[in-house]
Design an enzyme around this catalytic site. Structure first.
Site, PDB file in Angstrom:
ATOM      1  N   LYS A   1       3.415  -8.064   1.931  1.00  0.00           N
ATOM      2  CA  LYS A   1       4.476  -7.097   2.241  1.00  0.00           C
ATOM      3  C   LYS A   1       3.879  -5.853   2.894  1.00  0.00           C
ATOM      4  O   LYS A   1       4.417  -5.321   3.866  1.00  0.00           O
ATOM      5  CB  LYS A   1       5.230  -6.715   0.957  1.00  0.00           C
ATOM      6  CG  LYS A   1       6.120  -7.835   0.432  1.00  0.00           C
ATOM      7  CD  LYS A   1       6.596  -7.590  -0.998  1.00  0.00           C
ATOM      8  CE  LYS A   1       7.377  -8.816  -1.501  1.00  0.00           C
ATOM      9  NZ  LYS A   1       7.748  -8.731  -2.918  1.00  0.00           N
TER      10      LYS A   1
ATOM     11  N   GLN B   1       7.678  -5.123  -8.177  1.00  0.00           N
ATOM     12  CA  GLN B   1       7.291  -6.528  -8.031  1.00  0.00           C
ATOM     13  C   GLN B   1       7.550  -7.291  -9.337  1.00  0.00           C
ATOM     14  O   GLN B   1       7.085  -6.891 -10.400  1.00  0.00           O
ATOM     15  CB  GLN B   1       5.802  -6.611  -7.630  1.00  0.00           C
ATOM     16  CG  GLN B   1       5.309  -8.013  -7.358  1.00  0.00           C
ATOM     17  CD  GLN B   1       5.985  -8.656  -6.137  1.00  0.00           C
ATOM     18  OE1 GLN B   1       6.237  -8.002  -5.126  1.00  0.00           O
ATOM     19  NE2 GLN B   1       6.291  -9.936  -6.226  1.00  0.00           N
TER      20      GLN B   1
ATOM     21  N   ASP C   1      15.403  -4.198  -2.868  1.00  0.00           N
ATOM     22  CA  ASP C   1      15.593  -5.612  -3.199  1.00  0.00           C
ATOM     23  C   ASP C   1      17.067  -5.967  -3.395  1.00  0.00           C
ATOM     24  O   ASP C   1      17.413  -7.149  -3.458  1.00  0.00           O
ATOM     25  CB  ASP C   1      14.839  -5.941  -4.507  1.00  0.00           C
ATOM     26  CG  ASP C   1      13.480  -6.576  -4.235  1.00  0.00           C
ATOM     27  OD1 ASP C   1      13.319  -7.182  -3.159  1.00  0.00           O
ATOM     28  OD2 ASP C   1      12.600  -6.472  -5.104  1.00  0.00           O
TER      29      ASP C   1
END
Ligand code: NDP
Length: 287
Positions: free
Chosen positions: A50, A94, A117
Site C-alpha cells: 500500500k 490494518q 476502508d
C-alpha cells in the site's frame, strides 16, 4: 478470458496521479496513515504494498507501528490523535488486530470522514442505502471490473460465496444497485454447488484454496476470485481451481494480478476522495 487487472488499474491510478499534480500546485499532498499493530508477516507485506502504491502516485503515506500487546485504550488514543490531525486525510487500521482488541470498537473510533476502508457503520449504512459514502476497497474494485469490460449486470444471477463484512456484505448492495439478483452463501449453506452452478457471476471470498471446482461453475460465467491462499511452495492462489475452471469462463480474475491489485487502487481512490473532501471543508472554514 483471464482478466488481468493491471491495465484497468493503471488507468485509474494515472488519473488520480494527474489530479494530485493539479491539486499540489496549491495545496499539500494527500496523506494516508496506516496503523499496524504487531508483526504479522502478511499484514506487513500488505502495508508495504500500500505504501509503495501511494508513493508511486504522489500520496504521502505514513505507517504507525504499534506493539502487538498494546492495550485497546492506547490504540484508541492513537486513533483519536489521527482523527484530530488536520494533516491526515485518511486512516487505515490494518486487520486483523490481535485477539485482545475489539475490531468493531476500533473501526467505530475512526472518524467517518477519514475512514478510507469504508468499514465504519456510517459508511456501511450509507452504502446500503445508495447514498454518498466511502465504499470498501475490495467490493468497489470488483464493481469497477464489470464497468471496465462493459459487462451488464442487470437481471444477472450473482452468487457470492462468503459473508464477510469487508468484502461480501458490501457487495450485496452494490450488485442490487445494478439490478442483479443476489444470492449469498456461507459455511452453513447446504449444497453449495446447487447455488454456484446457477451463477452468471460468481464471487468467491472464502480463503480456501480450490474450494470452487469446475463442476460448480456455469459455462460462460464471470468468476471473481477474491481469496488469497499461500501454497506450500510459497506461491499464492485463489479459492477457485483456476487451471480447471478458466476455460469455461467468459471472464475470470487470476490470483495474483486480479482483485488484489484493484483493492489497492481503490484505496488510493478513496484516499483521494477523503483528501478532496478535507480540502473543501478546510476552504469552507477559511471563508
Ligand atoms: P472471512 O475470512 O472473514 O470469512 C470467510 C467466509 O467464507 C465466511 O463467511 C465463511 O462462512 C465462508 N466460508 C468458509 N468456508 C466455507 C465453505 N466451505 N463454503 C462456503 N463458505 C465458506 O472473509 P474475507 O472476505 O475477509 O476473506 C476471504 C478471502 O479473501 C481470504 O482469503 C482473504 O485473504 C481474501 N481477501 C482478499 C482481498 C483482496 O484484495 N484480494 C481483500 C480481502 C480479503 P461463515 O460466515 O459461515 O463462517
Amino acid at each position: 478470458m483471464i482478466l488481468y487487472t493491471k491495465d484497468i488499474s493503471d488507468n485509474i491510478r494515472n488519473s488520480i496521479k494527474d489530479e494530485i499534480i493539479q491539486y499540489t500546485k496549491n495545496f499539500r499532498a494527500p496523506h494516508l496513515v496506516v496503523v499496524l499493530v504487531g508483526t504479522d508477516s502478511a499484514s506487513i507485506k500488505y502495508v508495504n504494498a500500500k505504501k509503495r502504491a501511494c508513493e508511486e502516485i504522489g500520496i504521502v503515506s505514513s505507517v504507525i507501528e504499534l506493539e502487538s500487546d498494546i492495550s485497546e485504550k492506547h490504540l484508541l488514543a492513537e486513533i483519536e490523535k489521527l482523527n484530530c490531525d488536520e494533516g491526515v486525510d485518511a486512516i487505515l487500521v490494518q486487520l486483523p488486530l490481535p485477539k485482545h482488541i475489539n475490531t468493531n470498537t476500533v473501526i467505530m473510533a475512526i472518524n467517518q470522514k477519514k475512514d478510507v476502508d469504508g468499514f465504519h457503520p456510517h459508511n456501511v449504512g450509507h452504502s446500503l442505502l445508495g447514498l454518498d459514502c466511502i465504499t470498501p476497497c475490495t467490493p468497489k474494485g470488483i464493481m469497477r471490473l464489470f464497468d471496465a469490460v462493459g459487462y451488464d449486470l442487470e437481471g444477472k444471477n450473482v452468487v457470492i460465496v462468503g459473508r464477510s463484512n469487508i468484502v461480501s456484505k458490501p457487495l450485496i448492495g452494490l450488485f442490487l444497485e445494478k439490478n442483479a439478483t443476489v444470492t449469498i452463501t456461507h459455511s452453513k449453506t447446504r449444497d453449495l454447488k446447487q447455488h454456484t452452478k446457477k451463477a452468471d457471476v460468481l464471487v468467491v471470498a472464502v480463503g480456501k484454496a480450490k474450494l470452487i471446482t469446475s463442476e460448480m461453475v456455469k459455462e460462460g460465467a464471470f468468476v471473481v476470485d477474491v481469496g488469497i491462499n499461500v501454497m506450500e511452495n510459497g506461491k499464492l492462489c485463489g479459492d477457485v481451481d483456476f487451471d480447471n475452471v478458466y476455460e469455461k469462463c467468459a471472464f475470470i480474475t487470476p490470483v495474483p494480478k486480479g482483485v488484489g491489485v484493484m483493492t489497492i487502487t481503490m484505496l488510493l481512490y478513496n484516499t483521494m476522495l477523503l483528501y478532496k473532501n478535507n480540502l473543501e471543508n478546510f476552504n469552507r472554514n477559511k471563508i
